[in-house]
Design a protein around this motif. Structure first.
Motif, mmCIF file in Angstrom:
data_model
loop_
_atom_site.group_PDB
_atom_site.id
_atom_site.type_symbol
_atom_site.label_atom_id
_atom_site.label_comp_id
_atom_site.label_asym_id
_atom_site.label_seq_id
_atom_site.Cartn_x
_atom_site.Cartn_y
_atom_site.Cartn_z
ATOM 1 N N ILE A 1 -24.006 -102.208 -73.113
ATOM 2 C CA ILE A 1 -23.053 -101.222 -72.741
ATOM 3 C C ILE A 1 -22.931 -101.340 -71.002
ATOM 4 C CG2 ILE A 1 -22.360 -98.578 -72.507
ATOM 5 C CD1 ILE A 1 -24.058 -98.760 -74.906
ATOM 6 N N ALA B 1 -19.047 -95.531 -76.540
ATOM 7 C CA ALA B 1 -20.204 -96.444 -76.705
ATOM 8 C C ALA B 1 -21.490 -95.458 -76.764
ATOM 9 C CB ALA B 1 -20.463 -97.421 -75.778
ATOM 10 N N TYR C 1 -19.076 -91.671 -81.108
ATOM 11 C CA TYR C 1 -19.689 -92.574 -80.342
ATOM 12 C C TYR C 1 -20.857 -93.387 -81.343
ATOM 13 C CZ TYR C 1 -18.099 -90.271 -76.021
ATOM 14 O OH TYR C 1 -17.055 -89.925 -75.054
ATOM 15 N N GLU D 1 -14.177 -98.493 -76.640
ATOM 16 C CA GLU D 1 -14.637 -97.933 -77.676
ATOM 17 C C GLU D 1 -15.714 -96.760 -77.117
ATOM 18 O OE1 GLU D 1 -16.901 -101.447 -79.251
ATOM 19 O OE2 GLU D 1 -18.286 -100.019 -79.137
ATOM 20 N N CYS E 1 -19.557 -102.666 -69.105
ATOM 21 C CA CYS E 1 -19.183 -103.813 -69.738
ATOM 22 C C CYS E 1 -17.940 -103.306 -70.455
ATOM 23 C CB CYS E 1 -19.973 -104.045 -71.179
ATOM 24 S SG CYS E 1 -21.705 -104.798 -70.788
ATOM 25 N N LYS F 1 -16.185 -100.477 -73.100
ATOM 26 C CA LYS F 1 -17.070 -99.535 -73.554
ATOM 27 C C LYS F 1 -17.104 -98.305 -72.574
ATOM 28 C CE LYS F 1 -19.802 -102.589 -75.939
ATOM 29 N NZ LYS F 1 -19.886 -102.485 -77.519
ATOM 30 N N GLU F 2 -17.055 -97.210 -73.315
ATOM 31 C CA GLU F 2 -16.941 -96.036 -72.725
ATOM 32 C C GLU F 2 -18.149 -95.122 -72.923
ATOM 33 O OE1 GLU F 2 -13.654 -93.257 -73.834
ATOM 34 O OE2 GLU F 2 -15.069 -91.793 -74.160
#
Lengths: 308, 314
Positions: free
Chosen positions: A218, A30, A122, A28, A65, A68-69
Motif C-alpha cells: 500500500i 486498501a 477495506y 481500491e 502506491c 490504493k486508498e
C-alpha cells in the motif's frame, strides 16, 4: 489528503458531532484505521493523529502506491472525550459493543451503523483499541479468531507479539469481530497507554502500521524491519490474581523477563502500612500485562505473563 | 437466614458481599424438596426488584407454616452498583449481565459471577428481576429467549405479568445470567418492569402476587393467592420499535399500556430553545404501548416506545 465527515449526529444542546475521516491516495479501499471510540482513548486518537501527519508527508512524496486508498478516523466519540466520560454521553453505552449497528436503532447503534457503512470494503482494518481491564500492556496486535483472517498477516506489523483471541459472546458486537465477518482482515492494535498519550508507544504503533502498509503493497517507503513476531494464543498467558486487597507496589514492569520465584509485587495494608502479601512469579516468562491502579481488589488480575 | 455467598476484598478495609436470604418453610406437609430463587440488582440503577424482594421476605417470614420448600432471595448481586447508582459494576467496564457464567480464574467480577451461578444452580425455578433503565418505562413482562420458550412459557404465565415477549436468540445474550442458568438446566425467567431508579408499588405487588401463584403451582405455598391475569404471549415479529429521528425533548401525549391505532399521535420531539416541534411521533402500527420513554432528552435513535402489535396486527 481529503478530509471529510464520515458520520454526523445532532445533539439538542451541542454542536453536531462530526466524525472526521482523512483519506489518502485514490483507488481500491486498501486500509482503514479507527482510533478512539471511547472518550478516554486519548492515546488511540493520538496515534491516529501522528499517522495522519506521517501520511501527509508520504502522500506529498508520492509514496502511496497507485490505486490504493487509506482512511484514518482518529476519533469517533469526541462528545464523550470532551466531557471526560468513557462511554456515550447520555446513556453510557459503548459504541464498540454496538456493531454492526442498526440504522433504525438506538443512538449508539446508529453511530455504529453509520460508521460501519464507511468502514466496509477495506481489505485491511486496524482498530486502535483499549482493554476492559485497566493496566499496562506490551504493545501488540490482536486478532479475534473468526476464521476469516489469517494469523500470518499479523507478522507484517513487526511487533514482538501477536495474539489470537477466541471470541466470547460479548466480543461478537465489537468492530473487530464484525469487520472480519463482513470481509475485512481486521486487527486490534494495543499500545501501553489509554488516558494519557505515550510518545514512545505511539511511535511504535505508527511505525507498525506503516510497516504493515509497506509489506502489503500500500505504501512505498523505507521503514525498519521490526521484530520477528511471535504469534501466540491466549492460553500461553499465565494470569496472576491478587489474593488480597490493598495498595500494590510493583517491582517489575511490562517487558521484564521474570523467573519462577521472582518477587513481582508487594501488597500493603492501606491503613496500617504493613506488607500483607508478596506475589511471586509462578512461571518463567515475560511480563505482558501489569495492573496499574494504585488500589487493587482481591482477585484483581495483577499480571499476565507470557510463559517461556 | 442471610448468608454471604460470594465475596472479595475491596482496596480499603471493606469487602464486597453478595448476600442471600434463605427462607425455609415449616409446612406440616411432606417436604417438597423444592427451591425457588429470586435474583435482582444486576444493574445498579434498577430498583423495582428491591421492593419485590422485601415484600416476599416479609410475607414468607410471617407465614413459614404455609411454605413448603426453600425460597432464596438475592436482592443485590451488584451491591456496589446499587449503592452508588451505577448501572454496571464500579471500576469494571463490562455490563455484569454480560460476564456469566463467570470463571474462578478471571477478574473479581467474573469470580463473583461464577459463585452466583454455582449458588443458584439446581434450583427448580429462578426469577431474575430487572427494571428497564432510567430512560424507559416497561409494563410488567417476562422476556424469554426463543430457544427456551417451550419450557418456560407455562411458568411465565403463572407470574401475573401482562405480557410475555419471546425474543430471538443473539450470541451476545449467551453471557447473561438467565441464559447461563437455562443452558445448564436451571429454569430461569427474566422479568422486566417499571423504570430505573424508582419503585412502582403497583407493579411490585403485581409481580409478588405472581410469585406466590408460582409457588402455589409448584406445591410450595399452601396460603391463598390472587387470581392472576392472562398475559399476551408475543413473538419478535409482533413488536414494533419507535425511535426518535430528531434530537430535543420528547413530550408524550399517550399513556403507558394503552391501545393505539396506526398513525395515532404518541408525542412530540421539541427543540427546547425555539419551542418548535421538530418531530411528530406517530404509531407505525395498531397495538398496545408496552414500553414508553420516561427520560425526556432524546437524540436521533433514542427509543421512544415499543408497540405490541406490529406486523401480526396489520
Amino acid at each position: 489528503m481529503n478530509k471529510q465527515v464520515v458520520y454526523s449526529i445532532q445533539s439538542p444542546y451541542r454542536q453536531p458531532m462530526d466524525v472526521i475521516g482523512f483519506k489518502f491516495g485514490k483507488g481500491e479501499k486498501a486500509l482503514c484505521v479507527v482510533g478512539a471510540m471511547r472518550g478516554n482513548e486519548v492515546q488511540q486518537m493520538y496515534v491516529c493523529s501522528q499517522l495522519v501527519s506521517r501520511l501527509k508527508e508520504l502522500e506529498r512524496d508520492g509514496c502511496i502506491c497507485e490505486g490504493k486508498e487509506i482512511m484514518i478516523i482518529p476519533c469517533v466519540n469526541y462528545y464523550s472525550m470532551n466531557i471526560g466520560k468513557r462511554f456515550w454521553t447520555m446513556d453510557n453505552t459503548d459504541i464498540n459493543r454496538m456493531f454492526p449497528g442498526y440504522e433504525l436503532g438506538e443512538t449508539t447503534q446508529r453511530i455504529a451503523d453509520g460508521l460501519f457503512k464507511e468502514l466496509q470494503g477495506y481489505t485491511y482494518g486496524v482498530q486502535l483499541a483499549s482493554f476492559y481491564q485497566q493496566g499496562d500492556f506490551l504493545p501488540h496486535v490482536k486478532l479475534m479468531k473468526t476464521g476469516f483472517t489469517s494469523n500470518e498477516l499479523m507478522k507484517d506489523f513487526g511487533l514482538p507479539y501477536a495474539f489470537v483471541r477466541t471470541p466470547r459472546p460479548y466480543d461478537t458486537t465489537t468492530l473487530n469481530y464484525n469487520w472480519q465477518v463482513w470481509g475485512t482482515n481486521a486487527f486490534s492494535l494495543y499500545t501501553n497507554a489509554t488516558d494519557n498519550p505515550d510518545e514512545n508507544s505511539a511511535k511504535t504503533a505508527v511505525d507498525a502500521i506503516i510497516r504493515f502498509m509497506v509489506k502489503r503493497g500500500i505504501l512505498k517507503t523505507r521503514v525498519g524491519s521490526g521484530y520477528l513476531t511471535e504469534v501466540i494464543s491466549e492460553d500461553r498467558l499465565y494470569q496472576i490474581q491478587s489474593a488480597s486487597a490493598g495498595i500494590c507496589r510493583s517491582f517489575v514492569k511490562t517487558g521484564d523477563e521474570v523467573k519462577c520465584g521472582d518477587l513481582l509485587c508487594e501488597l500493603t495494608d492501606p491503613l496500617e502500612g504493613c506488607v500483607i502479601a508478596k506475589i511471586f512469579s509462578p512461571v518463567n516468562g515475560i511480563v505482558f500485562f501489569r495492573f496499574n491502579r494504585p488500589l487493587e481488589y482481591e482477585k484483581s488480575v495483577l499480571y499476565k505473563i507470557i510463559r517461556l | 437466614m442471610t448468608t454471604v455467598i460470594a465475596s472479595a476484598g475491596l482496596a480499603v478495609n471493606e469487602r464486597i458481599e453478595i448476600r442471600r436470604n434463605r427462607i425455609t418453610g415449616k409446612s406440616a406437609e411432606t417436604p417438597s424438596g423444592k427451591r425457588v430463587c429470586i435474583v435482582t440488582g444486576t444493574h445498579g440503577d434498577e430498583l423495582e426488584g428491591q421492593y419485590v424482594c422485601a415484600e416476599l421476605a416479609r410475607i414468607l417470614s410471617e407465614n413459614l407454616q404455609q411454605l413448603n420448600g426453600i425460597v432464596d432471595i438475592y436482592p443485590a448481586i451488584n451491591p456496589l452498583g446499587i449503592d452508588s447508582i451505577t448501572r454496571g459494576i464500579p471500576l469494571f467496564d463490562l455490563d455484569m449481565n454480560r460476564i456469566f457464567p463467570g470463571t474462578a480464574e478471571g477478574t473479581m467480577a467474573e469470580c463473583l459471577a461464577a459463585d452466583i451461578i454455582s449458588d443458584i444452580s439446581g434450583a427448580d425455578i429462578c426469577i431474575d428481576i430487572h427494571s428497564s433503565n432510567i430512560y424507559l418505562k416497561e409494563i410488567p413482562q417476562i422476556r424469554i429467549n426463543e430457544i427456551s420458550a417451550d419450557e418456560l412459557v407455562p411458568y411465565a404465565k403463572m407470574l401475573n405479568c401482562d405480557f410475555i415477549w419471546i425474543h430471538s436468540a443473539a450470541t451476545v445474550l449467551e453471557s447473561t445470567l438467565a441464559y447461563s442458568l437455562n443452558v445448564t438446566g436451571t429454569k430461569t425467567l427474566v422479568v422486566e418492569m417499571g423504570v430505573g431508579m424508582r419503585i412502582t408499588k403497583e407493579y411490585c405487588r403485581q409481580l409478588t402476587a405472581g410469585i406466590f401463584n408460582l409457588l402455589k403451582n409448584l406445591g410450595m405455598w399452601t396460603g391463598d393467592v390472587e387470581k392472576v391475569r392472562e398475559p399476551i404471549v408475543s413473538g419478535e415479529g409482533t413488536v414494533e420499535f419507535v425511535n426518535s429521528d430528531a434530537d430535543g425533548i420528547f413530550v408524550p401525549c399517550v399513556e403507558h399500556w394503552v391501545d393505539i391505532e396506526k398513525g395515532e399521535h404518541i408525542g412530540d420531539v421539541i427543540n427546547p430553545i425555539t419551542g418548535e416541534t421538530v418531530e411528530r411521533v406517530t404509531a407505525p402500527c395498531r397495538g398496545k404501548i408496552f414500553t414508553l420513554r420516561e427520560f425526556p432528552i432524546v437524540y436521533g435513535g433514542s427509543l421512544i416506545a415499543r408497540i405490541l402489535g406490529g406486523e401480526g396486527n396489520e
